[in-house]
Design a protein around this motif. Structure first.
Motif, PDB file in Angstrom:
ATOM      1  N   VAL A 200       0.822  -1.084  -0.043  1.00  6.88           N
ATOM      2  CA  VAL A 200      -0.067  -0.145  -0.175  1.00  6.88           C
ATOM      3  C   VAL A 200       0.909   1.269   0.004  1.00  6.88           C
ATOM      4  CG1 VAL A 200      -1.633   1.294   1.340  1.00  6.88           C
ATOM      5  CG2 VAL A 200      -1.971  -1.321   0.956  1.00  6.88           C
ATOM      6  N   TYR A 201       2.129   1.177   0.638  1.00  9.14           N
ATOM      7  CA  TYR A 201       2.921   2.531   0.731  1.00  9.14           C
ATOM      8  C   TYR A 201       3.429   2.943  -0.594  1.00  9.14           C
ATOM      9  CZ  TYR A 201       2.560   2.064   5.844  1.00  9.14           C
ATOM     10  OH  TYR A 201       2.372   1.944   7.145  1.00  9.14           O
TER      11      TYR A 201
ATOM     12  N   SER B  17       0.933   3.827  -3.124  1.00  2.00           N
ATOM     13  CA  SER B  17       0.434   5.256  -2.813  1.00  2.00           C
ATOM     14  C   SER B  17       1.581   6.303  -3.420  1.00  2.00           C
ATOM     15  CB  SER B  17       0.317   5.590  -1.471  1.00  2.00           C
ATOM     16  OG  SER B  17      -0.819   4.648  -0.849  1.00  2.00           O
TER      17      SER B  17
END
Length: 133
Positions: free
Chosen positions: A12-13, A16
């Motif tokens: 997710v990091y 993003s």
């Protein structure tokens, strides 16, 4: 208490980060294309597009109240050095001429008492869509 990141958190990091960088690049490219292709100043009077002026040519146009009844007096629109301004106009507070030189597609010149709007377009427009008075 210590927070631990699992592989889904890292995914997710990274995703993003990639999306943010991508949006910044796309935004910068779109802005540069619009600013680099400025070609016309569109003069709208009384809600109708009346003039399409080439931003690469230095020119002045004079609008008279006998031709356009919404004008409070004579108005001069000037293009010079790929910028446009209302050089002279009659209105109570002279906001139109106080706006000064404009060269951005995002900043129109609005003269509400005279029903005149000058907008810069970042792309070439077809000739058959205009009324030239």
């Amino acid at each position: 208490m210590e927070l631990k990141h699992n592989k889904h958190d890292v995914f997710v990091y990274v995703l993003s980060f990639i999306l943010i960088i991508g949006l910044l690049i796309v935004s910068n490219v779109v802005t540069n294309k619009a600013n680099g292709k400025i070609k016309y100043a569109i003069v709208t009077i009384e809600g109708k597009q009346r003039y399409k002026l080439n931003m690469n040519e230095d020119v002045e146009i004079v609008l008279r109240e006998d031709k356009y009844p919404s004008l409070l007096g004579e108005m001069i629109i000037e293009i010079k050095d790929k910028k446009v301004r209302v050089k002279k106009e009659e209105s109570p507070l002279h906001y139109c001429s106080l706006q000064g030189w404009v060269d951005s597609v995002a900043k129109p010149i609005v003269c509400l008492p005279n029903s005149v709007v000058v907008t810069i377009m970042g792309q070439e427009l077809p000739d058959n869509d205009w009324e030239m008075w």
